[in-house]
Write a protein that holds these residues in place. Structure first.
Motif, PDB file in Angstrom:
ATOM      1  N   GLN A   1      33.597  20.383  53.918  1.00 62.23           N
ATOM      2  CA  GLN A   1      33.148  19.541  52.948  1.00 62.23           C
ATOM      3  C   GLN A   1      32.123  18.461  53.634  1.00 62.23           C
ATOM      4  OE1 GLN A   1      34.281  15.907  52.864  1.00 62.23           O
ATOM      5  NE2 GLN A   1      33.206  15.520  50.969  1.00 62.23           N
ATOM      6  N   GLN A   2      32.375  18.007  54.917  1.00 57.29           N
ATOM      7  CA  GLN A   2      31.560  17.275  55.405  1.00 57.29           C
ATOM      8  C   GLN A   2      30.483  17.583  56.009  1.00 57.29           C
ATOM      9  OE1 GLN A   2      34.025  15.488  58.510  1.00 57.29           O
ATOM     10  NE2 GLN A   2      34.580  13.673  57.305  1.00 57.29           N
ATOM     11  N   PHE A   3      30.231  18.904  56.660  1.00 52.61           N
ATOM     12  CA  PHE A   3      29.439  19.745  56.865  1.00 52.61           C
ATOM     13  C   PHE A   3      28.280  20.032  55.874  1.00 52.61           C
ATOM     14  CE2 PHE A   3      27.251  23.417  58.934  1.00 52.61           C
ATOM     15  CZ  PHE A   3      26.406  22.763  59.803  1.00 52.61           C
ATOM     16  N   ALA A   4      28.689  20.370  54.751  1.00 47.54           N
ATOM     17  CA  ALA A   4      27.886  20.719  53.558  1.00 47.54           C
ATOM     18  C   ALA A   4      26.859  19.489  53.499  1.00 47.54           C
ATOM     19  CB  ALA A   4      28.724  21.101  52.288  1.00 47.54           C
ATOM     20  N   LEU A   5      27.538  18.356  53.182  1.00 43.68           N
ATOM     21  CA  LEU A   5      26.512  17.011  53.149  1.00 43.68           C
ATOM     22  C   LEU A   5      25.668  16.740  54.372  1.00 43.68           C
ATOM     23  CD1 LEU A   5      29.402  14.946  51.618  1.00 43.68           C
ATOM     24  CD2 LEU A   5      27.596  16.118  50.324  1.00 43.68           C
ATOM     25  N   LEU A   6      26.273  16.931  55.608  1.00 44.63           N
ATOM     26  CA  LEU A   6      25.819  16.696  56.895  1.00 44.63           C
ATOM     27  C   LEU A   6      24.455  17.579  56.720  1.00 44.63           C
ATOM     28  CD1 LEU A   6      25.159  15.372  59.586  1.00 44.63           C
ATOM     29  CD2 LEU A   6      26.982  16.772  60.338  1.00 44.63           C
ATOM     30  N   LEU A   7      24.456  18.758  56.667  1.00 42.29           N
ATOM     31  CA  LEU A   7      23.625  19.700  57.007  1.00 42.29           C
ATOM     32  C   LEU A   7      22.457  19.275  55.836  1.00 42.29           C
ATOM     33  CD1 LEU A   7      22.311  22.421  58.113  1.00 42.29           C
ATOM     34  CD2 LEU A   7      23.531  23.586  56.197  1.00 42.29           C
TER      35      LEU A   7
ATOM     36  N   PRO B   1      11.892  17.068  59.516  1.00 48.91           N
ATOM     37  CA  PRO B   1      11.213  18.199  59.184  1.00 48.91           C
ATOM     38  C   PRO B   1      11.257  19.336  59.990  1.00 48.91           C
ATOM     39  CG  PRO B   1      10.190  15.870  58.882  1.00 48.91           C
ATOM     40  CD  PRO B   1      11.443  15.776  59.692  1.00 48.91           C
ATOM     41  N   ASP B   2      11.355  19.090  61.368  1.00 47.71           N
ATOM     42  CA  ASP B   2      11.059  20.029  62.286  1.00 47.71           C
ATOM     43  C   ASP B   2      12.379  20.976  62.148  1.00 47.71           C
ATOM     44  OD1 ASP B   2       8.607  19.343  63.339  1.00 47.71           O
ATOM     45  OD2 ASP B   2       9.793  18.060  64.977  1.00 47.71           O
ATOM     46  N   CYS B   3      13.466  20.473  62.027  1.00 47.03           N
ATOM     47  CA  CYS B   3      14.814  21.479  61.912  1.00 47.03           C
ATOM     48  C   CYS B   3      14.629  22.048  60.461  1.00 47.03           C
ATOM     49  CB  CYS B   3      16.000  20.432  62.004  1.00 47.03           C
ATOM     50  SG  CYS B   3      16.342  19.906  63.480  1.00 47.03           S
ATOM     51  N   ALA B   4      14.051  21.440  59.564  1.00 40.38           N
ATOM     52  CA  ALA B   4      14.092  22.122  58.219  1.00 40.38           C
ATOM     53  C   ALA B   4      13.138  23.322  58.402  1.00 40.38           C
ATOM     54  CB  ALA B   4      13.426  21.108  57.101  1.00 40.38           C
ATOM     55  N   ALA B   5      12.014  23.187  59.016  1.00 36.79           N
ATOM     56  CA  ALA B   5      11.050  24.302  59.405  1.00 36.79           C
ATOM     57  C   ALA B   5      11.602  25.460  60.123  1.00 36.79           C
ATOM     58  CB  ALA B   5       9.584  23.767  60.142  1.00 36.79           C
ATOM     59  N   GLU B   6      12.368  25.056  61.198  1.00 37.26           N
ATOM     60  CA  GLU B   6      13.515  26.142  61.914  1.00 37.26           C
ATOM     61  C   GLU B   6      14.232  26.810  60.887  1.00 37.26           C
ATOM     62  OE1 GLU B   6      16.963  25.803  65.171  1.00 37.26           O
ATOM     63  OE2 GLU B   6      15.202  24.308  65.120  1.00 37.26           O
TER      64      GLU B   6
ATOM     65  N   ALA C   1      23.878  41.226  55.140  1.00 39.99           N
ATOM     66  CA  ALA C   1      22.782  41.144  56.128  1.00 39.99           C
ATOM     67  C   ALA C   1      22.170  39.945  56.169  1.00 39.99           C
ATOM     68  CB  ALA C   1      21.852  42.346  55.525  1.00 39.99           C
ATOM     69  N   TYR C   2      21.966  39.113  55.049  1.00 38.43           N
ATOM     70  CA  TYR C   2      21.257  37.839  54.956  1.00 38.43           C
ATOM     71  C   TYR C   2      22.204  36.836  55.734  1.00 38.43           C
ATOM     72  CZ  TYR C   2      19.391  33.777  52.859  1.00 38.43           C
ATOM     73  OH  TYR C   2      18.563  32.597  52.586  1.00 38.43           O
ATOM     74  N   HIS C   3      23.577  36.870  55.434  1.00 40.58           N
ATOM     75  CA  HIS C   3      24.270  36.090  56.504  1.00 40.58           C
ATOM     76  C   HIS C   3      24.704  36.357  57.655  1.00 40.58           C
ATOM     77  CE1 HIS C   3      25.652  33.495  53.030  1.00 40.58           C
ATOM     78  NE2 HIS C   3      25.927  34.224  52.160  1.00 40.58           N
ATOM     79  N   ALA C   4      24.486  37.540  58.071  1.00 49.88           N
ATOM     80  CA  ALA C   4      24.533  37.826  59.500  1.00 49.88           C
ATOM     81  C   ALA C   4      23.717  37.339  60.333  1.00 49.88           C
ATOM     82  CB  ALA C   4      24.684  39.318  59.512  1.00 49.88           C
ATOM     83  N   VAL C   5      22.305  37.446  59.684  1.00 47.27           N
ATOM     84  CA  VAL C   5      21.229  36.816  60.623  1.00 47.27           C
ATOM     85  C   VAL C   5      21.416  35.027  60.799  1.00 47.27           C
ATOM     86  CG1 VAL C   5      18.749  36.288  60.588  1.00 47.27           C
ATOM     87  CG2 VAL C   5      19.481  38.518  60.043  1.00 47.27           C
ATOM     88  N   LYS C   6      21.735  34.505  59.559  1.00 43.49           N
ATOM     89  CA  LYS C   6      22.113  32.954  59.871  1.00 43.49           C
ATOM     90  C   LYS C   6      23.223  32.523  60.560  1.00 43.49           C
ATOM     91  CE  LYS C   6      21.490  31.024  55.651  1.00 43.49           C
ATOM     92  NZ  LYS C   6      21.749  30.703  54.284  1.00 43.49           N
ATOM     93  N   ALA C   7      24.282  33.388  60.588  1.00 39.58           N
ATOM     94  CA  ALA C   7      25.475  32.785  61.169  1.00 39.58           C
ATOM     95  C   ALA C   7      25.379  32.184  62.480  1.00 39.58           C
ATOM     96  CB  ALA C   7      26.661  33.869  61.292  1.00 39.58           C
ATOM     97  N   PRO C   8      24.691  33.041  63.395  1.00 40.00           N
ATOM     98  CA  PRO C   8      24.578  32.318  65.036  1.00 40.00           C
ATOM     99  C   PRO C   8      23.779  31.010  65.137  1.00 40.00           C
ATOM    100  CG  PRO C   8      24.138  34.619  64.981  1.00 40.00           C
ATOM    101  CD  PRO C   8      24.001  34.502  63.443  1.00 40.00           C
ATOM    102  N   TRP C   9      23.031  30.726  64.102  1.00 41.65           N
ATOM    103  CA  TRP C   9      22.245  29.764  64.101  1.00 41.65           C
ATOM    104  C   TRP C   9      23.107  28.293  63.536  1.00 41.65           C
ATOM    105  CZ3 TRP C   9      20.924  25.967  60.329  1.00 41.65           C
ATOM    106  CH2 TRP C   9      19.859  25.007  60.610  1.00 41.65           C
ATOM    107  N   PHE C  10      24.103  28.699  62.741  1.00 41.11           N
ATOM    108  CA  PHE C  10      25.111  27.510  62.235  1.00 41.11           C
ATOM    109  C   PHE C  10      26.024  27.323  63.205  1.00 41.11           C
ATOM    110  CE2 PHE C  10      23.713  28.625  57.977  1.00 41.11           C
ATOM    111  CZ  PHE C  10      23.699  27.422  57.352  1.00 41.11           C
TER     112      PHE C  10
ATOM    113  N   ARG D   1      25.266  26.810  66.428  1.00 39.48           N
ATOM    114  CA  ARG D   1      24.495  25.780  67.176  1.00 39.48           C
ATOM    115  C   ARG D   1      24.199  24.488  65.996  1.00 39.48           C
ATOM    116  NH1 ARG D   1      21.966  30.497  68.236  1.00 39.48           N
ATOM    117  NH2 ARG D   1      20.174  29.817  67.031  1.00 39.48           N
ATOM    118  N   ALA D   2      23.844  24.808  65.160  1.00 35.93           N
ATOM    119  CA  ALA D   2      23.610  23.746  64.186  1.00 35.93           C
ATOM    120  C   ALA D   2      24.496  22.869  63.880  1.00 35.93           C
ATOM    121  CB  ALA D   2      22.761  24.264  62.721  1.00 35.93           C
TER     122      ALA D   2
END
Length: 408
Positions: free
Chosen positions: A335-341, A349-354, A377-386, A388-389
């Protein structure tokens, strides 16, 4: 059943729209017709009006002299309150009776001239506004209805303005052209949105879309506000707060055209208690999708109990506005991370562009796939970034004093 609220300014052409919808199969509940019905000769409503305002509000044939009543009822706030106390409950009761008598698979159109002014938009599955420019409305009122121009302008000025109507409009029907164009727009609305929406509502079928990115839409925040208002009616006191989250809540960010919303609840029992009310309102439960299961990876390498990432996910039944509704427990990491992200991406803006670049990679990986395979497939690419994020976002939160308790 599906309930469509239909409104527009005086002279805009609502009757043309309602007539065509009835011809297509809709059940019409006309507020003006009900208001006349409850004060017909011999009715209790008319008798009570006579008791309150005198028998000089009657015409020689015993019917209501509306101008005479208006002269008395609108002379003071107290008199208007008496009028409303007599008529509003009767209008409400008769409206409820007519809606309840409609078929379970019906599409009910409620024609309400003052829907916007009365703050009623959130109780409908959809709201359609019939719009005509003011000059054309004045022309119609003067030339076709014989209304003095000064009266026409005063009536228009007393109603909601275009900006107020746009704020609640899920459907905007432009009636500045010829009648044939308006009728065609109504027919398209019926076949492409209302009929499938009713079917999805009845069968509890959420609308799913593939992970295809589109440029940011300026109206995403306004659409989210309308949806939040509807969810607030359904959730009532079970919701601690309701927020627009996800990529569509970040200005300028490319996104899948799905509005993500988060209902914060005190516990999972509250989330489960909302399952049927949400489904009945057009937000059926999504049984299982990638993203609903606990996400210990978000908890910095798994040290967080996976159970506290649990949530409930609902979709929308409206094919014209795909939506996902996440129900999460107040104060839990998800719940907190959804708002934080959301707030982190809005602020940096740099993180948004990333993140936008990552989403394009994910969409490319899902291209050519369908359904669950495309989403996986879509989520598999995004998961490692999250992974770190999660840390980076909380570092930003600590540096800026961010708090999940702040309204978004």
């Amino acid at each position: 059943m599906l309930r469509l609220g239909l409104t527009g300014g005086i002279g805009a052409g609502k009757s043309t729209v309602s007539k065509e919808l009835v011809a297509l199969g809709a059940v019409l509940v006309d507020a003006d017709a009900i208001a006349r019905e409850i004060v017909e000769p011999g009715s209790d409503g008319l008798a009570e009006l006579v008791d309150a305002f005198g028998d000089d509000i009657l015409l020689p044939d015993g019917s209501l002299d509306r101008p005479a009543l208006a002269a008395k009822a609108f002379a003071s706030d107290e008199a208007r309150a008496v009028l409303n106390a007599i008529t509003h409950p009767r209008v409400g009761q008769r409206t409820a009776e007519l809606v309840a008598s409609a078929p379970a698979d019906g599409i009910v159109v409620q024609d309400i001239p003052l829907l916007v002014e009365g703050g009623m938009a959130a109780v409908f599955n959809l709201v359609a506004i019939v719009h005509t420019d003011e000059d054309e409305r004045i022309r119609r009122l003067v030339e076709l209805r014989g209304m003095p121009e000064a009266d026409a302008r005063a009536r228009i000025a007393a109603q909601a303005g275009d900006d107020e109507r746009r704020a609640v409009a899920d459907v905007w029907l432009d009636n500045n052209g010829d009648e044939a164009a308006l009728v065609q727009s109504v027919r398209s609305l019926w076949t492409e949105r209302l009929v499938p929406f009713e079917r999805n509502l009845r069968t509890r079928t959420p609308v799913r879309v593939g992970p295809e990115l589109i440029p940011a839409r300026e109206d995403w925040p306004q659409q989210a506000r309308r949806l939040i208002a509807r969810l607030a009616v359904v959730a009532g006191g079970a919701a601690v707060r309701i927020d627009h989250i996800g990529s569509t809540a970040v200005p300028g960010l490319e996104a899948v055209d799905v509005v993500d919303l988060q209902i914060t609840v005190p516990d999972l029992a509250a989330a489960d208690s909302l399952a049927e009310p949400l489904a009945a309102a057009g937000f059926p439960r999504i049984a299982h999708v990638e993203g609903e299961d606990p996400k210990p990876a978000y908890g910095a390498g798994g040290e967080t109990d996976p159970a506290v990432w649990e949530m409930r996910l609902h979709g929308g039944a409206d094919p014209g506005r795909p939506v996902q509704v996440h129900l999460r427990v107040d104060g839990w990491p998800g719940q907190q991370f959804a708002l934080l992200l959301r707030d982190w991406l809005r602020a940096d803006p740099d993180c948004a562009a990333e993140y936008a670049g990552l989403k394009r990679e994910a969409a490319a990986a899902a291209a050519g796939l369908r359904g669950d395979e495309a989403e996986a497939a879509y989520h598999a690419v995004k998961a490692p970034w999250f992974d770190r994020a999660y840390h980076r976002a909380w570092e930003w939160a600590e540096a800026t004093g961010w708090s999940a308790r702040r309204p978004g």
